[in-house]
Design an enzyme around this catalytic site. Structure first.
Site, PDB file in Angstrom:
ATOM      1  N   HIS A 161       0.784  -1.268  -0.098  1.00 25.10           N
ATOM      2  CA  HIS A 161      -0.058  -0.146   0.079  1.00 25.10           C
ATOM      3  C   HIS A 161       0.849   1.215   0.023  1.00 25.10           C
ATOM      4  O   HIS A 161       0.118   2.471  -0.006  1.00 25.10           O
ATOM      5  CB  HIS A 161      -0.991  -0.141   1.035  1.00 25.10           C
ATOM      6  CG  HIS A 161      -2.221  -0.907   0.985  1.00 25.10           C
ATOM      7  ND1 HIS A 161      -2.230  -2.097   1.065  1.00 25.10           N
ATOM      8  CD2 HIS A 161      -3.405  -0.129   0.401  1.00 25.10           C
ATOM      9  CE1 HIS A 161      -3.364  -2.674   0.775  1.00 25.10           C
ATOM     10  NE2 HIS A 161      -4.310  -1.619   0.394  1.00 25.10           N
ATOM     11  N   TRP A 196      -5.739  -5.979  -8.485  1.00 21.43           N
ATOM     12  CA  TRP A 196      -5.535  -5.479  -6.908  1.00 21.43           C
ATOM     13  C   TRP A 196      -6.100  -6.391  -6.057  1.00 21.43           C
ATOM     14  O   TRP A 196      -5.434  -6.897  -5.093  1.00 21.43           O
ATOM     15  CB  TRP A 196      -5.958  -4.207  -6.797  1.00 21.43           C
ATOM     16  CG  TRP A 196      -5.652  -3.783  -5.579  1.00 21.43           C
ATOM     17  CD1 TRP A 196      -6.781  -3.577  -4.596  1.00 21.43           C
ATOM     18  CD2 TRP A 196      -4.298  -3.121  -5.010  1.00 21.43           C
ATOM     19  NE1 TRP A 196      -5.861  -2.940  -3.436  1.00 21.43           N
ATOM     20  CE2 TRP A 196      -4.695  -2.618  -3.714  1.00 21.43           C
ATOM     21  CE3 TRP A 196      -3.344  -3.148  -5.442  1.00 21.43           C
ATOM     22  CZ2 TRP A 196      -3.600  -2.088  -2.891  1.00 21.43           C
ATOM     23  CZ3 TRP A 196      -2.142  -2.458  -4.784  1.00 21.43           C
ATOM     24  CH2 TRP A 196      -2.401  -2.063  -3.462  1.00 21.43           C
TER      25      TRP A 196
END
Length: 104
Positions: free
Chosen positions: A22, A75
């Site tokens: 992230h 993702w």
């Protein structure tokens, strides 16, 4: 604008991996989120528990827009390796129920 709270949980031992992934999300995912109406998305971590706050024009419309978007599909596959329960964007998730808010 909606403010949606979410809770997810990491697989044990994947905390550093989650934070590393992230640190910078793919530009294609960033664009897809913005195109789907996301204004902000913040995530806090307490041990294995992740708490998200999403500000979005229409949360259900966002989920429909991202369900089959190639950047999000990729993702989510990556997140499925890190999370205890993956999200395939197929349901009618509405986030956590608001219990109380300090009046403005």
């Amino acid at each position: 604008m909606q403010r949606i709270a979410l809770h997810t949980r990491l697989n044990p031992g994947r905390e550093a991996d989650y934070e590393r992934v992230h640190a910078v999300i793919p530009p294609e995912l960033d664009a897809a989120l913005r195109e789907a109406g996301v204004r902000t998305w913040r995530i806090w971590r307490d041990g294995l528990d992740l708490f998200h706050v999403v500000e979005v024009e229409d949360y259900q419309a966002m989920r429909r827009a991202l369900r089959d978007h190639p950047a999000n599909v990729e993702w989510q596959a990556r997140m499925a390796e890190l999370l205890a329960v993956e999200d395939d964007y197929s349901g009618d998730d509405t986030g956590l129920s608001l219990v109380w808010e300090l009046p403005s």
